[in-house]
Design a protein around this motif. Structure first.
Motif, PDB file in Angstrom:
ATOM      1  N   ILE A  27      -0.425   6.920  -4.180  1.00 36.04           N
ATOM      2  CA  ILE A  27      -1.137   8.194  -4.273  1.00 36.04           C
ATOM      3  C   ILE A  27      -0.993   8.976  -2.973  1.00 36.04           C
ATOM      4  CG2 ILE A  27      -3.434   9.250  -4.480  1.00 36.04           C
ATOM      5  CD1 ILE A  27      -4.154   6.994  -6.442  1.00 36.04           C
ATOM      6  N   LEU A  28      -1.053   8.273  -1.854  1.00 34.38           N
ATOM      7  CA  LEU A  28      -0.918   8.921  -0.542  1.00 34.38           C
ATOM      8  C   LEU A  28       0.411   9.666  -0.431  1.00 34.38           C
ATOM      9  CD1 LEU A  28      -2.032   9.312   2.354  1.00 34.38           C
ATOM     10  CD2 LEU A  28      -0.865   7.182   2.971  1.00 34.38           C
ATOM     11  N   ARG A  29       1.503   9.056  -0.894  1.00 35.00           N
ATOM     12  CA  ARG A  29       2.819   9.705  -0.790  1.00 35.00           C
ATOM     13  C   ARG A  29       3.131  10.565  -2.017  1.00 35.00           C
ATOM     14  NH1 ARG A  29       4.150   4.140  -1.558  1.00 35.00           N
ATOM     15  NH2 ARG A  29       5.336   3.793  -3.499  1.00 35.00           N
ATOM     16  N   GLN A  30       2.140  10.711  -2.897  1.00 33.86           N
ATOM     17  CA  GLN A  30       2.228  11.574  -4.084  1.00 33.86           C
ATOM     18  C   GLN A  30       3.379  11.164  -5.006  1.00 33.86           C
ATOM     19  OE1 GLN A  30       1.844  15.552  -1.917  1.00 33.86           O
ATOM     20  NE2 GLN A  30       0.172  15.707  -3.419  1.00 33.86           N
ATOM     21  N   ASP A  31       3.511   9.871  -5.193  1.00 34.32           N
ATOM     22  CA  ASP A  31       4.520   9.304  -6.089  1.00 34.32           C
ATOM     23  C   ASP A  31       3.822   8.921  -7.394  1.00 34.32           C
ATOM     24  OD1 ASP A  31       6.372   7.743  -7.462  1.00 34.32           O
ATOM     25  OD2 ASP A  31       7.186   6.853  -5.629  1.00 34.32           O
ATOM     26  N   SER A  32       3.887   9.810  -8.369  1.00 35.08           N
ATOM     27  CA  SER A  32       3.152   9.608  -9.624  1.00 35.08           C
ATOM     28  C   SER A  32       3.604   8.374 -10.373  1.00 35.08           C
ATOM     29  CB  SER A  32       3.296  10.835 -10.529  1.00 35.08           C
ATOM     30  OG  SER A  32       2.652  11.952  -9.963  1.00 35.08           O
ATOM     31  N   ASP A  33       4.922   8.177 -10.462  1.00 36.06           N
ATOM     32  CA  ASP A  33       5.435   7.027 -11.213  1.00 36.06           C
ATOM     33  C   ASP A  33       4.986   5.714 -10.568  1.00 36.06           C
ATOM     34  OD1 ASP A  33       6.658   8.650 -13.043  1.00 36.06           O
ATOM     35  OD2 ASP A  33       8.615   8.595 -12.059  1.00 36.06           O
ATOM     36  N   ALA A  34       5.054   5.659  -9.232  1.00 33.92           N
ATOM     37  CA  ALA A  34       4.644   4.436  -8.541  1.00 33.92           C
ATOM     38  C   ALA A  34       3.144   4.210  -8.676  1.00 33.92           C
ATOM     39  CB  ALA A  34       5.032   4.508  -7.065  1.00 33.92           C
TER      40      ALA A  34
ATOM     41  N   ALA B 212      -2.092  11.231  -7.989  1.00 32.50           N
ATOM     42  CA  ALA B 212      -1.001  11.344  -7.025  1.00 32.50           C
ATOM     43  C   ALA B 212      -0.502  12.787  -6.942  1.00 32.50           C
ATOM     44  CB  ALA B 212       0.136  10.411  -7.414  1.00 32.50           C
ATOM     45  N   GLN B 213      -0.511  13.487  -8.061  1.00 25.67           N
ATOM     46  CA  GLN B 213      -0.061  14.883  -8.078  1.00 25.67           C
ATOM     47  C   GLN B 213      -1.094  15.827  -7.473  1.00 25.67           C
ATOM     48  OE1 GLN B 213       0.850  15.990 -12.137  1.00 25.67           O
ATOM     49  NE2 GLN B 213       2.077  14.142 -12.495  1.00 25.67           N
ATOM     50  N   ARG B 214      -2.378  15.556  -7.714  1.00 22.05           N
ATOM     51  CA  ARG B 214      -3.417  16.551  -7.458  1.00 22.05           C
ATOM     52  C   ARG B 214      -4.385  16.203  -6.333  1.00 22.05           C
ATOM     53  NH1 ARG B 214      -5.089  17.094 -13.889  1.00 22.05           N
ATOM     54  NH2 ARG B 214      -3.060  17.882 -14.621  1.00 22.05           N
ATOM     55  N   ARG B 215      -4.266  15.025  -5.771  1.00 18.99           N
ATOM     56  CA  ARG B 215      -5.254  14.582  -4.785  1.00 18.99           C
ATOM     57  C   ARG B 215      -5.313  15.537  -3.600  1.00 18.99           C
ATOM     58  NH1 ARG B 215      -2.459  14.381  -0.063  1.00 18.99           N
ATOM     59  NH2 ARG B 215      -0.689  12.948  -0.003  1.00 18.99           N
ATOM     60  N   LYS B 216      -6.517  15.619  -3.034  1.00 15.83           N
ATOM     61  CA  LYS B 216      -6.769  16.453  -1.871  1.00 15.83           C
ATOM     62  C   LYS B 216      -7.063  15.547  -0.680  1.00 15.83           C
ATOM     63  CE  LYS B 216      -8.593  20.233  -4.683  1.00 15.83           C
ATOM     64  NZ  LYS B 216      -9.784  21.082  -4.981  1.00 15.83           N
TER      65      LYS B 216
ATOM     66  N   ARG C 125      -6.475 -10.609  -2.539  1.00 18.17           N
ATOM     67  CA  ARG C 125      -5.373 -10.349  -3.467  1.00 18.17           C
ATOM     68  C   ARG C 125      -5.658  -9.093  -4.283  1.00 18.17           C
ATOM     69  NH1 ARG C 125      -5.176 -14.792  -7.551  1.00 18.17           N
ATOM     70  NH2 ARG C 125      -5.272 -16.005  -5.619  1.00 18.17           N
ATOM     71  N   VAL C 126      -6.889  -8.960  -4.760  1.00 17.02           N
ATOM     72  CA  VAL C 126      -7.278  -7.764  -5.501  1.00 17.02           C
ATOM     73  C   VAL C 126      -7.137  -6.530  -4.618  1.00 17.02           C
ATOM     74  CG1 VAL C 126      -9.223  -6.575  -6.597  1.00 17.02           C
ATOM     75  CG2 VAL C 126      -8.842  -9.015  -7.039  1.00 17.02           C
ATOM     76  N   ASN C 127      -7.557  -6.636  -3.363  1.00 17.19           N
ATOM     77  CA  ASN C 127      -7.495  -5.480  -2.483  1.00 17.19           C
ATOM     78  C   ASN C 127      -6.057  -5.110  -2.124  1.00 17.19           C
ATOM     79  OD1 ASN C 127      -9.327  -3.594  -1.570  1.00 17.19           O
ATOM     80  ND2 ASN C 127      -9.333  -4.364   0.523  1.00 17.19           N
ATOM     81  N   ARG C 128      -5.155  -6.088  -2.090  1.00 14.99           N
ATOM     82  CA  ARG C 128      -3.744  -5.759  -1.860  1.00 14.99           C
ATOM     83  C   ARG C 128      -3.197  -4.926  -3.028  1.00 14.99           C
ATOM     84  NH1 ARG C 128      -3.611 -11.084   0.447  1.00 14.99           N
ATOM     85  NH2 ARG C 128      -2.899 -12.022  -1.508  1.00 14.99           N
ATOM     86  N   GLU C 129      -3.665  -5.230  -4.227  1.00 17.80           N
ATOM     87  CA  GLU C 129      -3.264  -4.424  -5.382  1.00 17.80           C
ATOM     88  C   GLU C 129      -3.801  -3.002  -5.239  1.00 17.80           C
ATOM     89  OE1 GLU C 129      -4.679  -6.587  -8.762  1.00 17.80           O
ATOM     90  OE2 GLU C 129      -3.360  -8.305  -8.414  1.00 17.80           O
ATOM     91  N   HIS C 130      -5.031  -2.878  -4.763  1.00 19.35           N
ATOM     92  CA  HIS C 130      -5.597  -1.550  -4.503  1.00 19.35           C
ATOM     93  C   HIS C 130      -4.777  -0.799  -3.456  1.00 19.35           C
ATOM     94  CE1 HIS C 130      -9.877  -2.954  -5.847  1.00 19.35           C
ATOM     95  NE2 HIS C 130      -9.176  -2.492  -6.859  1.00 19.35           N
ATOM     96  N   GLU C 131      -4.357  -1.510  -2.440  1.00 14.46           N
ATOM     97  CA  GLU C 131      -3.593  -0.880  -1.359  1.00 14.46           C
ATOM     98  C   GLU C 131      -2.287  -0.295  -1.891  1.00 14.46           C
ATOM     99  OE1 GLU C 131      -3.021   0.557   2.365  1.00 14.46           O
ATOM    100  OE2 GLU C 131      -4.772  -0.666   1.840  1.00 14.46           O
ATOM    101  N   ASP C 132      -1.637  -0.993  -2.812  1.00 16.90           N
ATOM    102  CA  ASP C 132      -0.402  -0.475  -3.408  1.00 16.90           C
ATOM    103  C   ASP C 132      -0.667   0.826  -4.167  1.00 16.90           C
ATOM    104  OD1 ASP C 132       1.029  -2.599  -2.389  1.00 16.90           O
ATOM    105  OD2 ASP C 132       0.961  -3.771  -4.244  1.00 16.90           O
ATOM    106  N   ILE C 133      -1.787   0.874  -4.881  1.00 20.87           N
ATOM    107  CA  ILE C 133      -2.159   2.092  -5.606  1.00 20.87           C
ATOM    108  C   ILE C 133      -2.402   3.220  -4.614  1.00 20.87           C
ATOM    109  CG2 ILE C 133      -3.882   3.158  -7.110  1.00 20.87           C
ATOM    110  CD1 ILE C 133      -4.448   0.240  -8.149  1.00 20.87           C
ATOM    111  N   TYR C 134      -3.145   2.924  -3.580  1.00 21.37           N
ATOM    112  CA  TYR C 134      -3.477   3.927  -2.562  1.00 21.37           C
ATOM    113  C   TYR C 134      -2.215   4.488  -1.911  1.00 21.37           C
ATOM    114  CZ  TYR C 134      -4.842   5.734   2.017  1.00 21.37           C
ATOM    115  OH  TYR C 134      -4.972   6.518   3.134  1.00 21.37           O
ATOM    116  N   GLN C 135      -1.294   3.624  -1.518  1.00 18.53           N
ATOM    117  CA  GLN C 135      -0.087   4.079  -0.841  1.00 18.53           C
ATOM    118  C   GLN C 135       0.744   4.990  -1.745  1.00 18.53           C
ATOM    119  OE1 GLN C 135       0.686   3.832   2.292  1.00 18.53           O
ATOM    120  NE2 GLN C 135      -1.042   2.496   2.845  1.00 18.53           N
TER     121      GLN C 135
END
Length: 243
Positions: free
Chosen positions: A207-214, A114-118, A195-205
């Motif tokens: 990282i997208l907004r660069q929220d490390s804690d989330a 989330a901090q370093r993604r390009k 259901r698994v992919n919804r969990e992935h989507e939460d991770i992606y979102q």
């Protein structure tokens, strides 16, 4: 050739057989593996089993794949100090052990990503999620894009040690590649994978907004959920519960 025995998972036995052929030199560096159809006919397995086996070989660095062309044997790695016995992953308990390892590693990897993604990492993660969704809707194997999603997060950390370790773990990181967990929790395999992919989507979102804690929390929740699904599977599969 006689169809593969089912005392091991079909994927694991196909991986073992092809690995032995590579180790013995029957398949040499640069050689193209038999096509999916040839492997299906030789071993009496499904297309999904073949694809999962190739994903495992690719993750272990034994083969490289070229889209539309096939899989090719890679030169032997000079140093492989960290090993997990893949045959032990037929046991749900051992898959849980790998998940516990992943919780510690990948939660922090997600925070760093989330901090370093390009931009290219964000694009690759989105592509993997879209491919997984398309595979789910088509009732096809979704293990490869699942693996790609997690591998991209490792790459987005900018830390080569994460990348190398995750590259080794490969499809060992995807529980359903070893255990058909969806059988225990949903009448509909597609709904389980959604259901698994919804969990992935939460991770992606996150990282997208660069929220490390989330991102850290979302990854920990995803992997903890996977662990709990497997614990329930182990309980339902125990002799005491089947008596």
């Amino acid at each position: 050739m006689t169809a593969l025995r089912r005392r091991e998972t079909l994927t694991s036995q196909l991986v073992r057989t092809l690995t032995e052929r590579i180790a013995k030199g029957s398949l040499k560096p640069g050689d193209k593996l038999p096509s999916e159809q040839e492997l299906i006919e030789e071993f009496g397995v499904s297309r999904t089993v073949v694809r999962e086996a190739i994903s495992s070989l690719r993750a272990a660095g034994l083969v490289a794949t070229q889209q539309g062309v096939g899989a090719f044997v890679q030169p032997a790695a000079s140093n492989q100090p960290f090993r997990i016995d893949e045959t032990s992953l037929d046991l749900i308990k051992e898959v849980i052990n790998v998940l516990e390892l992943r919780i510690g590693l990948e939660a922090e990897a997600a925070a760093l990503a989330a901090q370093r993604r390009k931009p290219e990492h964000v694009t690759a993660m989105r592509k993997a999620l879209d491919q997984m969704e398309a595979a789910i809707e088509a009732a096809e194997d979704a293990v490869a894009p699942d693996l790609d999603f997690h591998q991209t997060i490792a790459e987005a950390t900018g830390n080569s040690h994460f990348t190398h370790l995750f590259g080794y773990l490969g499809s060992l990181m995807i529980p359903r590649a070893r255990v058909q967990t969806f059988r225990f929790f949903a009448d509909d395999r597609s709904e389980y994978l959604r259901r698994v992919n919804r969990e992935h989507e939460d991770i992606y979102q996150a990282i997208l907004r660069q929220d490390s804690d989330a991102a850290r929390s979302a990854m920990r929740l995803h992997l903890s959920n996977s662990r709990e699904r497997l614990r329930k599977a182990m309980e339902q599969s125990s002799p005491a519960n089947n008596a």
